[in-house]
Design a protein around this motif. Sequence first.
Motif, short mmCIF file in Angstrom:
data_model
loop_
_atom_site.label_atom_id
_atom_site.label_comp_id
_atom_site.label_asym_id
_atom_site.label_seq_id
_atom_site.Cartn_x
_atom_site.Cartn_y
_atom_site.Cartn_z
N ARG A 1 0.80 -1.22 0.00
CA ARG A 1 0.00 0.00 0.00
C ARG A 1 0.83 1.28 0.00
N HIS A 2 2.06 1.20 0.51
CA HIS A 2 2.84 2.43 0.71
C HIS A 2 4.25 2.28 0.18
N ALA A 3 4.40 1.63 -0.96
CA ALA A 3 5.73 1.43 -1.52
C ALA A 3 6.43 2.74 -1.82
N ASP A 4 5.66 3.78 -2.13
CA ASP A 4 6.25 5.08 -2.46
C ASP A 4 6.76 5.82 -1.22
N ARG A 5 6.47 5.29 -0.04
CA ARG A 5 6.87 5.96 1.19
C ARG A 5 8.01 5.26 1.93
N LEU A 6 8.58 4.23 1.34
CA LEU A 6 9.55 3.42 2.06
C LEU A 6 10.78 4.21 2.48
N ASP A 7 11.27 5.12 1.63
CA ASP A 7 12.45 5.90 2.00
C ASP A 7 12.21 6.68 3.28
N ALA A 8 11.07 7.34 3.35
CA ALA A 8 10.76 8.15 4.53
C ALA A 8 10.53 7.28 5.76
N LEU A 9 9.81 6.16 5.58
CA LEU A 9 9.56 5.28 6.71
C LEU A 9 10.85 4.66 7.22
N ALA A 10 11.75 4.33 6.32
CA ALA A 10 13.04 3.78 6.74
C ALA A 10 13.79 4.79 7.59
N ARG A 11 13.75 6.07 7.22
CA ARG A 11 14.45 7.10 7.99
C ARG A 11 13.83 7.28 9.37
N VAL A 12 12.52 7.14 9.46
CA VAL A 12 11.87 7.21 10.76
C VAL A 12 12.47 6.17 11.71
N ASN A 13 12.82 5.01 11.15
CA ASN A 13 13.30 3.89 11.95
C ASN A 13 14.82 3.76 11.97
N GLY A 14 15.53 4.80 11.46
CA GLY A 14 16.97 4.78 11.51
C GLY A 14 17.59 3.69 10.66
N MET A 15 16.96 3.34 9.55
CA MET A 15 17.44 2.25 8.71
C MET A 15 17.65 2.71 7.28
N ARG A 16 18.47 1.96 6.55
CA ARG A 16 18.55 2.12 5.12
C ARG A 16 17.32 1.49 4.49
N THR A 17 16.91 2.03 3.35
CA THR A 17 15.66 1.57 2.72
C THR A 17 15.72 0.09 2.38
N ALA A 18 16.86 -0.39 1.89
CA ALA A 18 16.97 -1.80 1.51
C ALA A 18 16.76 -2.71 2.71
N GLN A 19 17.34 -2.36 3.86
CA GLN A 19 17.15 -3.16 5.06
C GLN A 19 15.70 -3.12 5.51
N PHE A 20 15.11 -1.94 5.49
CA PHE A 20 13.72 -1.79 5.91
C PHE A 20 12.79 -2.61 5.01
N ARG A 21 13.03 -2.55 3.71
CA ARG A 21 12.21 -3.31 2.77
C ARG A 21 12.35 -4.81 3.02
N ARG A 22 13.59 -5.28 3.28
CA ARG A 22 13.79 -6.70 3.51
C ARG A 22 13.04 -7.17 4.76
N ILE A 23 13.09 -6.37 5.82
CA ILE A 23 12.39 -6.74 7.05
C ILE A 23 10.89 -6.84 6.81
N LEU A 24 10.32 -5.86 6.12
CA LEU A 24 8.88 -5.89 5.87
C LEU A 24 8.49 -7.09 5.02
N ALA A 25 9.35 -7.47 4.07
CA ALA A 25 9.02 -8.56 3.15
C ALA A 25 9.23 -9.94 3.78
N GLU A 26 10.25 -10.07 4.66
CA GLU A 26 10.66 -11.40 5.09
C GLU A 26 10.37 -11.73 6.55
N ASP A 27 10.10 -10.72 7.37
CA ASP A 27 9.92 -10.97 8.80
C ASP A 27 8.45 -10.86 9.17
N PRO A 28 7.77 -11.97 9.39
CA PRO A 28 6.33 -11.91 9.68
C PRO A 28 6.00 -11.24 11.00
#
Length: 645
Positions: free
Chosen positions: A70-97
């Motif tokens: 739903r919010h693929a266009d917001r991943l960069d900003a959401l990653a920064r909220v959580n102190g993460m790089r976008t690639a790491q944040f994306r991997r966590i969302l995709a692989e960690d239930p």
Amino acid sequence: MSAHPFHRPGRRSGRRLAGIGGVLAALLTAGLATVVVPTADAERPAPDGPAAHAVNLLGRQLAGRRVLARHADRLDALARVNGMRTAQFRRILAEDPSARVSRSGHLVFRDVLDRSQPDVAPRVAPYPLSQTFSLHSRPGSQRTIYIDVDGYTVTSSSAWADNGMATGTYQGFSQDADYATFNDAERTFIQTVWQRVSEDYAPFDVDVTTADPGTAAIDRSSASDQVYGTRAVVTDSKAAHGSSATCEGEQGCTGIAFTDVFGDYSAHQAYQPAWAFSAYYNDVASVAETVTHEVGHNFGLAHDGVTGGDAYYGGQGSWVPIMGSGTRPIIQWSKGEYANADNKEDDLAIIARNAPLVADDAGGTVGTASTTLPTTTPALIGTRTDVDVYALGTCSGPVQVQASPAPVSPDLDIKLSLLDATGAVVTSADPLSATVSSDLASGMDASVSTTGTGAPLYAAVDGVGAGNVLTTGYTDYASLGRYTLSVTGCGSGATASPSPSASPSASPSASPSATTSPTATPTSTPTSTPTSTPTSTPTGPTATVPGAPTIGRAKSGSRGGPKTVTVGWYAPADDGGSDLTGYVLYAYKVNSAFEITRTISYQVPPDVTKVSVKLPAGRWAFAVLAVNAIGESEISEFSNLATPR
């Protein structure tokens, strides 16, 4: 250089870029929302007032994969909220239930840890029962981890309430359904939980305590507030466990916590507490390791899993990472050195951003050896390169030296050596660690013996790994923790006075007390001779990521040519022990409301520290990070604003 008008665009959650007349809202980069701050130097909102967690970015808490959908266009900003790089944040969302994203954009983990096992709480408390609620691992520290078993009240200003947990008071921990008092068995249980958690955090300047330190010691009101921490609530409340903000009734859920909020100063209290649920998992090992794990999330740690496999690595041999999940007896921090690790983050370095590693408490050579033996108050192996050497005095006849790690669930696997006055090894021992039970490992201690000749001898204590890290072993990366020494056959030159800087204390005062230090016997059978090939001592410092570069002043280009801005920076003072491989320069476009509306990045060679870049019209700020073979540095401060011309 001129003073920077912006806060660092770093990895802290909720960090904003304060500028002239307003705020560059880093957490709102993708146009998620708008926050207005009245003046450039205004303090962040108080915890009970309008706060960052009240900004409704997603509408409601969402599972990780739904955020991706739903919010693929917001991943960069959401990653920064959580102190993460976008690639790491994306991997966590995709692989960690277990991953969820709160309505404010903060990552939440609903942990399902494989911790349940037979209760291993001792029948006799390690400390006087009257001191159960006055235990301190490092009294006087400015950082605190408070293990709270008294219950907790969730208010409307809490981020947990924002995400579905009902407001109200939730009961704490009990084994007899009496929540007003604690019987002897419960006090023994609480003391043992404290022992285990304090051992996990022993290398850090943080006080793990069972004494309520008060809100001021937990909350962080501003960047200048250096006294702060986190609260870990142990509760057997099924209402807390089963709410929509937590486990939604899943009995497998053992705990839950917000990520990267330990040092946040934007509504710090709103993201309290970390929760450890004991309604279904009430053995001492499960509760203690859940507390350590959830507080690890508060520090900013993600899960240690396997690429293409489980989000939680179950471990190998006798070892399992703290941010994984498994019932193995050696439980340590990790940086993903095992085979197929999906998370290479350096746990120790991330925790140390808010709770620095403590100073070494003993010299590492015979020339700098300590004459104070840790016979009653434990000493500490604090880093993988730390070797503690002690002068034993003159030694005659039968000589026996025993090094014992923490009495329960030690993180430290000891190698012990006897040295002569030249530093040469007389004898050494590094017993091979092995599983005795799901909660007990042998071979974590070490014992050596020799026949003294009347010459001085020295004892060297080192933390080591065991076996092959790619199969069944572990490295010395997190073989860290407290230990004691016992010596016979030596004297005249060594004393047994405690070294207070590394001692747990059961005293309610700020000073450690040797009389209340643990005196329990080692958890494994001592051996007087080596039972395995000694692990080699590191020969030099281990490389790390570099320090952050220092940004210079951005200047508009010359008139009449392409629209450019020139910006320079200074190389980091510390390359981390590994040559730089380059820089990443970020350009941030800022609108009239002082919000970042666009980000452009540039790869820069390691020998270049000044560039001229073509940019669209507008106002731009810059920041830069350095890269070496180990990874990326923290990002620099912001430059001034500049307009291309």
